[in-house]
Write a protein that holds these residues in place. Structure first.
Motif: not given
Length: 70
Positions: A53-67
């Motif tokens: 879960f933490l890996v997925i959350v981290g990937l989503v936060m890092v790869l989030d392109k929205s401003k």
């Protein structure tokens, strides 16, 4: 009230008619492995899902392109 009584009665009858003792008999080809220790069980069913879960959350936060709005 009547529907609840019917549902409860049906559930009770199904529980009484089931035969949990048959779970103790081995089937053909059944070859259970060695049991897990407490630490292995906690690691597999508690720690691994949390880490995933933490890996997925981290990937989503890092790869989030929205401003970000300030």
């Amino acid at each position: 009230m009547r529907a609840g009584a019917v549902a409860a009665g049906t559930t009770l009858m199904m529980l009484l008619m089931s035969s949990p003792a048959l779970a103790l008999t081995r089937d053909d080809g059944d070859d259970p492995g060695p049991g897990l220790s407490v630490m292995e069980t906690l690691g597999l069913y508690v720690a691994a899902p949390i880490v995933l879960f933490l890996v997925i959350v981290g990937l989503v936060m890092v790869l989030d392109k929205s401003k970000k709005q300030a």
